[in-house]
Design an enzyme around this catalytic site. Sequence first.
Site, PDB file in Angstrom:
ATOM      1  N   THR A 161     -83.147 -24.557  16.599  1.00  9.51           N
ATOM      2  CA  THR A 161     -84.313 -24.533  17.481  1.00  9.51           C
ATOM      3  C   THR A 161     -84.173 -25.722  18.416  1.00  9.51           C
ATOM      4  O   THR A 161     -83.684 -26.788  17.999  1.00  9.51           O
ATOM      5  CB  THR A 161     -85.639 -24.638  16.700  1.00  9.51           C
ATOM      6  OG1 THR A 161     -85.698 -25.902  16.033  1.00  9.51           O
ATOM      7  CG2 THR A 161     -85.770 -23.516  15.676  1.00  9.51           C
ATOM      8  N   HIS A 162     -84.562 -25.541  19.663  1.00  8.50           N
ATOM      9  CA  HIS A 162     -84.416 -26.597  20.676  1.00  8.50           C
ATOM     10  C   HIS A 162     -82.958 -27.052  20.807  1.00  8.50           C
ATOM     11  O   HIS A 162     -82.689 -28.189  21.197  1.00  8.50           O
ATOM     12  CB  HIS A 162     -85.308 -27.799  20.354  1.00  8.50           C
ATOM     13  CG  HIS A 162     -86.736 -27.441  20.084  1.00  8.50           C
ATOM     14  ND1 HIS A 162     -87.630 -27.164  21.084  1.00  8.50           N
ATOM     15  CD2 HIS A 162     -87.407 -27.278  18.911  1.00  8.50           C
ATOM     16  CE1 HIS A 162     -88.815 -26.867  20.554  1.00  8.50           C
ATOM     17  NE2 HIS A 162     -88.693 -26.918  19.242  1.00  8.50           N
ATOM     18  N   SER A 283     -57.600 -21.932  34.470  1.00  3.54           N
ATOM     19  CA  SER A 283     -58.032 -22.683  35.643  1.00  3.54           C
ATOM     20  C   SER A 283     -56.953 -22.636  36.709  1.00  3.54           C
ATOM     21  O   SER A 283     -55.755 -22.646  36.406  1.00  3.54           O
ATOM     22  CB  SER A 283     -58.310 -24.142  35.249  1.00  3.54           C
ATOM     23  OG  SER A 283     -58.435 -24.965  36.390  1.00  3.54           O
ATOM     24  N   LYS A 289     -56.830 -25.327  30.521  1.00  2.00           N
ATOM     25  CA  LYS A 289     -58.160 -24.751  30.363  1.00  2.00           C
ATOM     26  C   LYS A 289     -58.119 -23.299  29.871  1.00  2.00           C
ATOM     27  O   LYS A 289     -57.237 -22.518  30.245  1.00  2.00           O
ATOM     28  CB  LYS A 289     -58.916 -24.784  31.703  1.00  2.00           C
ATOM     29  CG  LYS A 289     -59.305 -26.160  32.195  1.00  2.00           C
ATOM     30  CD  LYS A 289     -60.374 -26.794  31.338  1.00  2.00           C
ATOM     31  CE  LYS A 289     -61.690 -26.070  31.405  1.00  2.00           C
ATOM     32  NZ  LYS A 289     -62.283 -26.026  32.747  1.00  2.00           N
ATOM     33  N   ASN A 291     -61.236 -20.629  29.801  1.00  2.00           N
ATOM     34  CA  ASN A 291     -62.638 -20.488  30.183  1.00  2.00           C
ATOM     35  C   ASN A 291     -63.215 -19.165  29.681  1.00  2.00           C
ATOM     36  O   ASN A 291     -62.564 -18.122  29.749  1.00  2.00           O
ATOM     37  CB  ASN A 291     -62.792 -20.559  31.707  1.00  2.00           C
ATOM     38  CG  ASN A 291     -62.288 -21.876  32.267  1.00  2.00           C
ATOM     39  OD1 ASN A 291     -62.434 -22.924  31.641  1.00  2.00           O
ATOM     40  ND2 ASN A 291     -61.692 -21.826  33.451  1.00  2.00           N
ATOM     41  N   GLU A 296     -69.902 -16.208  31.023  1.00  4.02           N
ATOM     42  CA  GLU A 296     -70.562 -16.796  32.190  1.00  4.02           C
ATOM     43  C   GLU A 296     -70.976 -15.718  33.188  1.00  4.02           C
ATOM     44  O   GLU A 296     -72.057 -15.777  33.783  1.00  4.02           O
ATOM     45  CB  GLU A 296     -69.632 -17.817  32.847  1.00  4.02           C
ATOM     46  CG  GLU A 296     -69.371 -19.031  31.955  1.00  4.02           C
ATOM     47  CD  GLU A 296     -68.311 -19.956  32.511  1.00  4.02           C
ATOM     48  OE1 GLU A 296     -67.960 -19.816  33.704  1.00  4.02           O
ATOM     49  OE2 GLU A 296     -67.819 -20.824  31.760  1.00  4.02           O
TER      50      GLU A 296
END
Length: 466
Positions: A161-162, A283, A289, A291, A296
């Site tokens: 939570t949070h 990348s 990288k 990704n 996204e």
Amino acid sequence: MNAKTKAKPISRAALSGEADPRLVALSVSIQDDGALYEEDIRGSQAHVSMLAAQGIVPKAAARRIVAALDQVCDEFAAGKIAFDPSLEDVHTHVERRLGELVGKDAGYLHAGRSRNDQVALDERLFIVRGCDRCDGALVRLMQALLAQAKAHEKTLLPGYTHLQRAQPVSLAHHLLAYVEMLGRDRERFAEVRRRAAVSPLGSGALAGTTLPLDRERTARALGLAGVTQNSLDAVSDRDSAIELSFACALASVHLSRLGEEVVLWTTREFGFMTLDDAFATGSSLMPQKKNSDVAELSRGRAARAIGDLVSLLAMVKNLPLAYNRDLQEDKRPLLDGPRALVLTLDALAGAVETATFHAEVMRAALGDGEALATDAAEYLVEKGVPFREAHEAVGKAAAFSTRAGRPLARLTAAEWASFHPRFGADVLRRFDPAESLRRRELPGAPGPKQVKAQLARWSKALRGGR
């Protein structure tokens, strides 16, 4: 389409001269509604067959029209129909090509029909098909999530939570939360489909027709459940389009939430999961990288879906009855929603089913007792201590634990007793995450029996999935 044919929009039949090119440029919609050619042609075939059955057009002419429309549909599918801006929309393109194939018989097709009820039908047929496509894609992602949940029925991790570690849950329970969301999405698409599956044909421009149409026959031929009951409403109603857009938007928001967790979990900071290379990108500058673009893009698509919904709502908010040309602008958001959602669902399904979840990292993230502080408080409640008093006592224990540099699970029985006299030595047994879950068997809780029951329930529900 015959390039030599001089095209003049049929909507200028009562006007003199030709339309100003600037009006044509503003009015043309074929670049958007051309995607509705299949629905438009199906509607026309059902309509002309009904006209023949009612004795309004010759049966031989109707048969020629139906056969020619099959050819027109094939030509659209093959990309052989050249879009002509002066023909304005998909309806005119279909009718003009039909005229080239069957001559004057094409003129029978429009009897008792306006482009207003025609486009309303096209959209309803598209919405029905769009709901079916979205439902199938939802099932595919749900099945991928369910398969991973079954494989990780005993994998433990912190629930949050949070974005702070809270209490232990199983990975199966966590993944099933998304199955629940997507299950509600399926229900919404089913409701949208049910309300959309009625035929507006026969409403004309706004006031029906004097011709003896059999509206119910046309609806049955199109696989629709009935006919609309008010001609003014039928040609101007876009509720189903808005509802479809809403269903797509909310489903996209659910995918965005899943995408956000994939983004977080695949970072080195979390390390809970690894995407298969087939669902990750590199990348352009940094060769090391990997990704999680699939996740996204899922977040980004949600913004687009919300924009489509807002666009449709704003479009209809101040339209007087009945049809208004503003409604031409509904095609892009309407057509975009199901297409974008299905692409996103299928990409995420592939990413989920091929992902690797790291059970040992998840288990380590539970720490050494912090996630079980509530269990310690509930231990006191079971011994008759008011919850607020119990909460305060465990809070003191947590503060002491931080100062002492020892986790809650490493505190001694004597130390626990110093925070509240009702703490006995058996409180130490409350710091086992697996045992904690076994004590959580209320309906909907993450207890092993509950999770197993939910896995069985969803397996049965999705067994007949598309």
